[in-house]
Design an enzyme around this catalytic site. Sequence first.
Site, PDB file in Angstrom:
ATOM      1  N   HIS A  72       0.839  -1.192   0.000  1.00 48.75           N
ATOM      2  CA  HIS A  72       0.000   0.000   0.000  1.00 48.75           C
ATOM      3  C   HIS A  72       0.878   1.248   0.000  1.00 48.75           C
ATOM      4  O   HIS A  72       1.866   1.317   0.717  1.00 48.75           O
ATOM      5  CB  HIS A  72      -0.927   0.006   1.217  1.00 48.75           C
ATOM      6  CG  HIS A  72      -2.081  -0.932   1.072  1.00 48.75           C
ATOM      7  ND1 HIS A  72      -3.389  -0.515   1.145  1.00 48.75           N
ATOM      8  CD2 HIS A  72      -2.132  -2.270   0.831  1.00 48.75           C
ATOM      9  CE1 HIS A  72      -4.197  -1.556   0.956  1.00 48.75           C
ATOM     10  NE2 HIS A  72      -3.451  -2.623   0.773  1.00 48.75           N
ATOM     11  N   TYR A 198      -9.240   5.480   7.306  1.00 51.30           N
ATOM     12  CA  TYR A 198      -9.452   5.852   8.701  1.00 51.30           C
ATOM     13  C   TYR A 198     -10.490   6.965   8.717  1.00 51.30           C
ATOM     14  O   TYR A 198     -10.253   8.036   8.130  1.00 51.30           O
ATOM     15  CB  TYR A 198      -8.161   6.371   9.337  1.00 51.30           C
ATOM     16  CG  TYR A 198      -7.106   5.328   9.616  1.00 51.30           C
ATOM     17  CD1 TYR A 198      -6.920   4.837  10.905  1.00 51.30           C
ATOM     18  CD2 TYR A 198      -6.272   4.843   8.615  1.00 51.30           C
ATOM     19  CE1 TYR A 198      -5.944   3.900  11.197  1.00 51.30           C
ATOM     20  CE2 TYR A 198      -5.291   3.902   8.883  1.00 51.30           C
ATOM     21  CZ  TYR A 198      -5.133   3.441  10.173  1.00 51.30           C
ATOM     22  OH  TYR A 198      -4.163   2.503  10.454  1.00 51.30           O
ATOM     23  N   PRO A 289      -4.239  -0.111  18.522  1.00 49.89           N
ATOM     24  CA  PRO A 289      -3.956  -0.532  17.152  1.00 49.89           C
ATOM     25  C   PRO A 289      -4.071   0.572  16.097  1.00 49.89           C
ATOM     26  O   PRO A 289      -3.748   0.322  14.936  1.00 49.89           O
ATOM     27  CB  PRO A 289      -4.997  -1.623  16.899  1.00 49.89           C
ATOM     28  CG  PRO A 289      -6.139  -1.276  17.813  1.00 49.89           C
ATOM     29  CD  PRO A 289      -5.499  -0.686  19.033  1.00 49.89           C
ATOM     30  N   LYS A 293       1.217  -0.303  15.065  1.00 45.94           N
ATOM     31  CA  LYS A 293       2.589  -0.383  15.552  1.00 45.94           C
ATOM     32  C   LYS A 293       2.922  -1.622  16.373  1.00 45.94           C
ATOM     33  O   LYS A 293       4.089  -1.852  16.683  1.00 45.94           O
ATOM     34  CB  LYS A 293       2.900   0.859  16.406  1.00 45.94           C
ATOM     35  CG  LYS A 293       2.887   2.149  15.620  1.00 45.94           C
ATOM     36  CD  LYS A 293       3.949   2.140  14.552  1.00 45.94           C
ATOM     37  CE  LYS A 293       3.758   3.241  13.546  1.00 45.94           C
ATOM     38  NZ  LYS A 293       4.193   2.873  12.219  1.00 45.94           N
ATOM     39  N   TYR A 385       3.984   6.597  10.279  1.00 44.03           N
ATOM     40  CA  TYR A 385       3.146   5.439   9.940  1.00 44.03           C
ATOM     41  C   TYR A 385       3.954   4.409   9.151  1.00 44.03           C
ATOM     42  O   TYR A 385       3.877   3.200   9.418  1.00 44.03           O
ATOM     43  CB  TYR A 385       1.932   5.893   9.133  1.00 44.03           C
ATOM     44  CG  TYR A 385       0.841   4.844   9.036  1.00 44.03           C
ATOM     45  CD1 TYR A 385      -0.292   4.927   9.842  1.00 44.03           C
ATOM     46  CD2 TYR A 385       0.940   3.776   8.151  1.00 44.03           C
ATOM     47  CE1 TYR A 385      -1.295   3.962   9.769  1.00 44.03           C
ATOM     48  CE2 TYR A 385      -0.059   2.812   8.067  1.00 44.03           C
ATOM     49  CZ  TYR A 385      -1.165   2.908   8.872  1.00 44.03           C
ATOM     50  OH  TYR A 385      -2.150   1.957   8.798  1.00 44.03           O
TER      51      TYR A 385
END
Length: 393
Positions: A72, A198, A289, A293, A385
Amino acid sequence: MRTQAVIIGAGPAGLLLGHILHRAGIGFTILEARSREYVLGRIRAGVLEQSSVDVLAELGLDADLREHGLTHHGIHLQFEGARHHLDFVELVGRTVSIYGQQALVRHLLAEHERLGSDIRFEVSDVTPTGLEGSDPTVSFTDGGATTTIAGDVVVGADGFHGVCRPAIPGIRAFERSFPFGWLGILADVPPSTDDLIYALHPDGFAMHSMRSPEVSRLYVQVRHDESIDDWSDARIWDALQTRLGVDGWTLQEGEVLEKSITPMRSFVASTMSHGRLFLVGDAGHIVPPTGAKGLNSAIADVVLLGRAIIAGLQHGDESGLSGYSAAALARQWKVQQFSEWMTDLLHVHDAPDASAREFAYRSQVGRLEYVTGSRAARQSLAEQYAGLPFTTE
């Protein structure tokens, strides 16, 4: 019995450390309280940072990842009915990969079996002793017989509920619990998105992830004390449609294969080592979550500790072992703040009244508008991220 490293726990951290040590010619034994079938059946996180992917490739352990993992290039942040894409490749030149922890464990274990590694399943009464000296031991019961194995180092990769962290005198826990959790489903339907979504919605957080081109993974924010029995499949899909919906896009529904509620909490141990005992992964820290990580933090610990063990046992340089806890915790606290920031940013929070709740929500929208509108802010999110380097700095 004697070996060089006794690893307690056959999750991804323990199995990966075994491969790192094997490559360096260091002997080890892995002890696991659960059965092989249980270990292979545990379903956990599914996002690998670029650095984690690079480590697996360097060790020659990425064949299954290359075949079944999904690369991704970023994520979508959604709020106020609009979706904004953050392109990690364009921002920081890095990617993430969707690859379930279950698949990683299966591959690591298969490679250990091919190598003939010494892994003991369903052992009990595991007790590390002599940790302050140079010759620590671990006793355990295996098949009804009690065995003691000595080693140069003992590694606690046995998770939050394991025996290793309690073996450290005076250890403290720094914790934060969140008043909400994630209700997650695995659905037999192709993903309706290219990259993860998200979403902040007045009803609560929602997320669209995936496990494969055929299977979707989705989450909705719920109260931490809610029962899964109160959430029918229809109610879950209705909440997902509401929270993830944007004009011109359709969320495809399918059969719910499994569903569960995951609590949200942060935990960090005050130290990651004591004498010849070293903690890795969930034995030393847990993150909510939202920032993806957990598994990556365990891999970072293992890389750092693996280098230190090799330097100590093969070259007589103990500086990495003596400095392991400080180095691991320095990186972990950076990871913790990012995970906490993402969690606070994207979840609806309780407030004493409607006005305070609306203020908090509008403040979150303002932060999201800043993040999506500022290149510097997008780069900061993308850098964290996609993953901080696995270094001692």
